[in-house]
Design a protein around this motif. Structure first.
Motif, PDB file in Angstrom:
ATOM      1  N   ASP A  20       3.044  -5.633   9.108  1.00 43.32           N
ATOM      2  CA  ASP A  20       1.622  -5.384   8.845  1.00 43.32           C
ATOM      3  C   ASP A  20       1.455  -4.289   7.787  1.00 43.32           C
ATOM      4  OD1 ASP A  20       0.936  -7.316  10.709  1.00 43.32           O
ATOM      5  OD2 ASP A  20       0.424  -5.867  12.283  1.00 43.32           O
ATOM      6  N   ASP A  21       2.263  -3.238   7.895  1.00 43.30           N
ATOM      7  CA  ASP A  21       2.204  -2.154   6.904  1.00 43.30           C
ATOM      8  C   ASP A  21       2.604  -2.665   5.520  1.00 43.30           C
ATOM      9  OD1 ASP A  21       1.327  -0.351   8.782  1.00 43.30           O
ATOM     10  OD2 ASP A  21       3.260   0.682   8.997  1.00 43.30           O
ATOM     11  N   LEU A  22       3.600  -3.541   5.468  1.00 42.78           N
ATOM     12  CA  LEU A  22       4.020  -4.105   4.183  1.00 42.78           C
ATOM     13  C   LEU A  22       2.882  -4.912   3.553  1.00 42.78           C
ATOM     14  CD1 LEU A  22       7.694  -5.232   4.911  1.00 42.78           C
ATOM     15  CD2 LEU A  22       6.911  -3.166   3.746  1.00 42.78           C
ATOM     16  N   LYS A  23       2.140  -5.633   4.371  1.00 40.33           N
ATOM     17  CA  LYS A  23       0.996  -6.394   3.848  1.00 40.33           C
ATOM     18  C   LYS A  23      -0.050  -5.455   3.269  1.00 40.33           C
ATOM     19  CE  LYS A  23       1.353 -10.376   6.901  1.00 40.33           C
ATOM     20  NZ  LYS A  23       0.776 -11.072   8.051  1.00 40.33           N
ATOM     21  N   ARG A  24      -0.340  -4.369   3.996  1.00 38.67           N
ATOM     22  CA  ARG A  24      -1.326  -3.404   3.503  1.00 38.67           C
ATOM     23  C   ARG A  24      -0.896  -2.789   2.172  1.00 38.67           C
ATOM     24  NH1 ARG A  24      -1.150  -1.498   8.977  1.00 38.67           N
ATOM     25  NH2 ARG A  24      -2.842  -2.425  10.122  1.00 38.67           N
ATOM     26  N   LEU A  25       0.396  -2.522   2.069  1.00 40.93           N
ATOM     27  CA  LEU A  25       0.928  -1.916   0.849  1.00 40.93           C
ATOM     28  C   LEU A  25       1.153  -2.934  -0.271  1.00 40.93           C
ATOM     29  CD1 LEU A  25       3.525   0.474   2.487  1.00 40.93           C
ATOM     30  CD2 LEU A  25       1.640   1.189   1.017  1.00 40.93           C
ATOM     31  N   ARG A  26       1.139  -4.207   0.108  1.00 36.15           N
ATOM     32  CA  ARG A  26       1.488  -5.294  -0.821  1.00 36.15           C
ATOM     33  C   ARG A  26       2.929  -5.147  -1.312  1.00 36.15           C
ATOM     34  NH1 ARG A  26      -4.082  -4.403  -2.047  1.00 36.15           N
ATOM     35  NH2 ARG A  26      -5.278  -6.314  -1.733  1.00 36.15           N
ATOM     36  N   TRP A  27       3.799  -4.811  -0.366  1.00 36.60           N
ATOM     37  CA  TRP A  27       5.229  -4.670  -0.635  1.00 36.60           C
ATOM     38  C   TRP A  27       5.959  -5.881  -0.060  1.00 36.60           C
ATOM     39  CZ3 TRP A  27       7.257   0.839   1.001  1.00 36.60           C
ATOM     40  CH2 TRP A  27       6.712   1.808   0.160  1.00 36.60           C
ATOM     41  N   SER A  28       7.013  -6.275  -0.717  1.00 40.05           N
ATOM     42  CA  SER A  28       7.915  -7.287  -0.173  1.00 40.05           C
ATOM     43  C   SER A  28       8.942  -6.570   0.712  1.00 40.05           C
ATOM     44  CB  SER A  28       8.632  -8.019  -1.304  1.00 40.05           C
ATOM     45  OG  SER A  28       9.470  -7.109  -2.009  1.00 40.05           O
ATOM     46  N   GLN A  29       9.692  -7.338   1.467  1.00 39.90           N
ATOM     47  CA  GLN A  29      10.770  -6.745   2.262  1.00 39.90           C
ATOM     48  C   GLN A  29      11.833  -6.164   1.330  1.00 39.90           C
ATOM     49  OE1 GLN A  29      12.161  -9.579   5.172  1.00 39.90           O
ATOM     50  NE2 GLN A  29      10.196  -9.625   6.213  1.00 39.90           N
ATOM     51  N   LYS A  30      12.009  -6.789   0.182  1.00 38.27           N
ATOM     52  CA  LYS A  30      12.960  -6.285  -0.806  1.00 38.27           C
ATOM     53  C   LYS A  30      12.521  -4.913  -1.316  1.00 38.27           C
ATOM     54  CE  LYS A  30      15.397  -7.876  -4.904  1.00 38.27           C
ATOM     55  NZ  LYS A  30      15.594  -9.016  -5.812  1.00 38.27           N
ATOM     56  N   ARG A  31      11.230  -4.750  -1.568  1.00 31.99           N
ATOM     57  CA  ARG A  31      10.713  -3.455  -2.020  1.00 31.99           C
ATOM     58  C   ARG A  31      10.925  -2.406  -0.936  1.00 31.99           C
ATOM     59  NH1 ARG A  31       6.132  -0.946  -4.763  1.00 31.99           N
ATOM     60  NH2 ARG A  31       6.571   1.261  -4.470  1.00 31.99           N
ATOM     61  N   LEU A  32      10.667  -2.768   0.310  1.00 35.13           N
ATOM     62  CA  LEU A  32      10.901  -1.841   1.412  1.00 35.13           C
ATOM     63  C   LEU A  32      12.358  -1.407   1.429  1.00 35.13           C
ATOM     64  CD1 LEU A  32      10.258  -0.321   4.038  1.00 35.13           C
ATOM     65  CD2 LEU A  32      10.677  -2.473   5.260  1.00 35.13           C
ATOM     66  N   ALA A  33      13.263  -2.356   1.304  1.00 39.40           N
ATOM     67  CA  ALA A  33      14.693  -2.044   1.332  1.00 39.40           C
ATOM     68  C   ALA A  33      15.051  -1.073   0.208  1.00 39.40           C
ATOM     69  CB  ALA A  33      15.517  -3.321   1.216  1.00 39.40           C
ATOM     70  N   ARG A  34      14.495  -1.284  -0.964  1.00 37.72           N
ATOM     71  CA  ARG A  34      14.785  -0.386  -2.094  1.00 37.72           C
ATOM     72  C   ARG A  34      14.249   1.017  -1.829  1.00 37.72           C
ATOM     73  NH1 ARG A  34      16.639  -2.695  -6.850  1.00 37.72           N
ATOM     74  NH2 ARG A  34      16.932  -4.931  -6.659  1.00 37.72           N
ATOM     75  N   GLU A  35      13.056   1.106  -1.259  1.00 39.06           N
ATOM     76  CA  GLU A  35      12.481   2.420  -0.925  1.00 39.06           C
ATOM     77  C   GLU A  35      13.332   3.123   0.135  1.00 39.06           C
ATOM     78  OE1 GLU A  35      10.066   3.966  -2.464  1.00 39.06           O
ATOM     79  OE2 GLU A  35       9.358   2.294  -3.682  1.00 39.06           O
ATOM     80  N   LEU A  36      13.779   2.363   1.135  1.00 36.59           N
ATOM     81  CA  LEU A  36      14.630   2.934   2.186  1.00 36.59           C
ATOM     82  C   LEU A  36      15.964   3.387   1.599  1.00 36.59           C
ATOM     83  CD1 LEU A  36      13.949   0.310   4.979  1.00 36.59           C
ATOM     84  CD2 LEU A  36      13.268   2.714   5.040  1.00 36.59           C
ATOM     85  N   TYR A  37      16.521   2.585   0.718  1.00 36.70           N
ATOM     86  CA  TYR A  37      17.809   2.907   0.110  1.00 36.70           C
ATOM     87  C   TYR A  37      17.706   4.205  -0.691  1.00 36.70           C
ATOM     88  CZ  TYR A  37      22.251   2.270  -2.305  1.00 36.70           C
ATOM     89  OH  TYR A  37      23.531   2.441  -2.780  1.00 36.70           O
ATOM     90  N   VAL A  38      16.667   4.307  -1.496  1.00 38.47           N
ATOM     91  CA  VAL A  38      16.471   5.511  -2.313  1.00 38.47           C
ATOM     92  C   VAL A  38      16.254   6.736  -1.424  1.00 38.47           C
ATOM     93  CG1 VAL A  38      14.870   6.609  -3.942  1.00 38.47           C
ATOM     94  CG2 VAL A  38      15.634   4.264  -4.333  1.00 38.47           C
TER      95      VAL A  38
END
Length: 119
Positions: free
Chosen positions: A14-32
């Motif tokens: 749900d948070d990803l939808k609000r942010l308009r992030w893909s799961q891939k974008r989330l993974a990159r943010e987490l990785y960084v």
């Protein structure tokens, strides 16, 4: 109702939808946020791991809570100016009370999401 893992996975999605992030974008943010170095091959593996963590019913709630922490601390999320109705375990309450707190947070989140959709 679902398990704690399923509820956390839904909250993250749900948070990803609000942010308009893909799961891939989330993974990159987490990785960084987690690693000091940049390795494209390793990041690719990390993306797959995060994707599986958001689907697998056996993913630990601790890992998913860490994902939520990173999401909620990100400046893009904070710019949304949204209230986060999520209860995070402190260990101070009994398991029964902790379950009730999670249920209350989930219900508030569902009500807010329904209100957002009707706008």
């Amino acid at each position: 109702m679902g398990t704690e893992t399923q509820n956390l996975q839904k909250t993250i999605k749900d948070d990803l939808k609000r942010l308009r992030w893909s799961q891939k974008r989330l993974a990159r943010e987490l990785y960084v946020a987690t690693y000091d170095y940049d390795d494209d091959e390793e990041m690719g593996r990390y993306e797959e791991r995060v994707k599986k963590d958001l689907q697998r019913p056996t993913t630990s709630p601790q890992r998913l809570n860490e994902y939520l922490r990173v999401i909620h601390q990100h400046n893009e999320y904070q710019n949304l100016c949204q209230f986060v109705p999520a209860y995070f375990s402190t260990g101070a309450l009994s398991e029964a009370l902790e379950a009730e707190m999670r249920d209350i947070s989930r219900e508030i989140g569902e009500e807010l999401a329904a209100a957002e959709e009707s706008d």
